[in-house]
Design an enzyme around this catalytic site. Sequence first.
Site, short mmCIF file in Angstrom:
data_model
loop_
_atom_site.label_atom_id
_atom_site.label_comp_id
_atom_site.label_asym_id
_atom_site.label_seq_id
_atom_site.Cartn_x
_atom_site.Cartn_y
_atom_site.Cartn_z
N ASP A 1 13.44 102.17 7.00
CA ASP A 1 12.46 103.26 7.10
C ASP A 1 12.51 104.01 8.43
O ASP A 1 12.52 105.24 8.45
CB ASP A 1 11.05 102.73 6.83
CG ASP A 1 10.95 102.13 5.44
OD1 ASP A 1 10.72 102.90 4.50
OD2 ASP A 1 11.15 100.91 5.30
N ARG B 1 0.90 95.67 18.85
CA ARG B 1 0.85 97.14 18.89
C ARG B 1 0.59 97.67 20.30
O ARG B 1 1.28 98.58 20.75
CB ARG B 1 -0.17 97.69 17.89
CG ARG B 1 0.07 97.24 16.44
CD ARG B 1 1.49 97.37 16.00
NE ARG B 1 1.76 96.77 14.70
CZ ARG B 1 2.97 96.48 14.26
NH1 ARG B 1 4.04 96.72 15.01
NH2 ARG B 1 3.13 95.93 13.08
N ASP C 1 -2.40 99.34 11.45
CA ASP C 1 -1.46 99.56 12.54
C ASP C 1 -1.37 101.02 12.99
O ASP C 1 -1.21 101.30 14.17
CB ASP C 1 -0.08 99.01 12.16
CG ASP C 1 -0.06 97.48 12.21
OD1 ASP C 1 -0.76 96.92 13.08
OD2 ASP C 1 0.64 96.86 11.39
N SER D 1 6.41 93.31 2.61
CA SER D 1 6.33 93.98 3.91
C SER D 1 6.08 92.88 4.94
O SER D 1 5.11 92.14 4.84
CB SER D 1 5.18 94.98 3.89
OG SER D 1 4.86 95.32 5.22
N1 ARG Z 1 -2.93 92.56 8.21
C1 ARG Z 1 -2.39 92.36 9.52
C2 ARG Z 1 -3.06 93.23 10.52
O1 ARG Z 1 -3.63 94.21 10.15
C3 ARG Z 1 -0.89 92.52 9.56
C4 ARG Z 1 -0.38 93.93 9.34
C5 ARG Z 1 1.13 94.02 9.15
N2 ARG Z 1 1.53 93.19 8.06
C6 ARG Z 1 2.68 93.29 7.39
N3 ARG Z 1 2.94 92.34 6.53
N4 ARG Z 1 3.50 94.28 7.54
O2 ARG Z 1 -3.04 92.96 11.70
#
Ligand code: ARG
Length: 401
Positions: free
Chosen positions: A14, A95, A124, A175
Amino acid sequence: MTERIVLAYSGGLDTSVAIGWIGEATGAEVIAVAVDVGQGGESLETIRQRALGCGAVEAYVADARDEFANEYAMPTLKANALYQGHYPLVSAISRPVIVKHLVKAAREFGATTVAHGCTGKGNDQVRFEVGIQTLGPDLKCIAPVRDLALTRDKAIAFAEEKGLPIETTKKNPYSIDQNVWGRAVETGYLEDIWNAPTKDIYDYTATPEFPPAPDEVTISFQAGVPVAIDGIKVTPLQAIQELNRRAGAQGVGRIDVVEDRLVGIKSREIYEAPGAMALITAHKHLEDITIEREQARFKATVGQRWAELVYDGQWFSPLKRSLDAFIEDTQQYVSGDIRMVLHGGQAIVNGRRSETSLYDFDLATYDTGDTFDQSMARGFIELWGMSSKVASGRDLRVAGE
Ligand code: ARG
C-alpha cells in the site's frame, strides 16, 4: 519549486503504491520515511531501495528501536498502561515516535505535507495527524487511502501496471501492525467476533497448550525500569527482546478483545505482547511492595487515564505530560528484583525483594514477637465506621417516622 511530501513508508504494497499515487494526484515529489521500531522483517536498506525503486526522490530511514524502547515503551511500563484493562498500547505508542521522524524528515527535505497509509476508520490516522499538528503546526496531512481513493484493488493494479518492485500476489487476509512492544492483528475472519483465532494468526507467541518446561526468570528494576535479567545487565530494548523470546515461548501475552476505538466503532483485535505483559506484571508486583497505599491507588487511576489519552492520540498533550510527571515521581523507589515463572501462557510472580520495600516483616508476621500493637485496632475501627453508623441511625429514624 515542486512541492514535497514526506510519506510514512512501511515497505509494503500500500505505501509503495502510495509513492506514485500521491505523485500523480498532487504533482508533488515524495520522500519515503521508514522507521524501525523493532517490527522485524526486511532491513532498512532493502526498504530504502524499494522506496527509491517505487519513485521516491529521497528515502529517510531511522533505527529508532532504542528511542522507542526508552522513551515510549518504558513510560507505558511505568504507567502499567492497559487500555480497557487489556491492551498494552502497542500501535498507539509507535505513532508518536514515527511522527517525530516524519516531522524531522519534513524539515530536512523541505516538505510541506505529511502522508500516511491509514484508513479513515481507525485510531492511527488520528494519532498521526494530531501528533503532526502538534509538532509541526504548519504541516498539512494527507492519507491516500482515505483522501485519494487508493483501494487495495487499485493498489495491486497500479503496482502491476507500473511494474513496481513489490510483491502483489502474496495475499495476507489480516491487517497486522507490529513492533518490539507487541503485535496487533485484525480484519478478515476475525471480524466475526465468535470466531476463535486460528494458529496462523500468531507469530510472537507459541501455543500455550503445549508449553516447554517452566522458565523461571528474575527481572531487576531501577526506578521502574528493567536493568538486568537473571543478573545480566540489559537495556530496556534488550529486556523487551529477551522477554519476548522467553515469555513468547511459553505463550504469555495473547490478548483477544473487542475494543472501543476513538472513532466510535467497536472492533476486534488480537494482540501478542509477551515481553510487555511479562514486564508489566513484574513491574506492578514490585510497585506493590515499594509504593505507599494511597499513592498506589491514585496511580492506578492515573495510569488508566494515561492509557486512554495515549490510545486517543494525545501523546503530546499537556495533560499527558502532567500525568507523566506524576508517574515519574512515583517510580523513585520502584527498584528491586522480581522472580517469576513463565509457563503455559502465564507469568506468575513467586518472589520479590527490594532495598526500598515498604513490606515490614515485623509488622506483618503472625509469629510471636511482632511489633504491631493489636489494641490500637479497636479504636481505629470505631472511628472508621463512625460516619456510616451515624447515617444508618438517621435512616432508621426516618423510616420509623
Ligand atoms: N487497535 C489497535 C489500536 O488502535 C491497533 C491498530 C492497528 N492494528 C492493526 N492490526 N493494523 O491501537
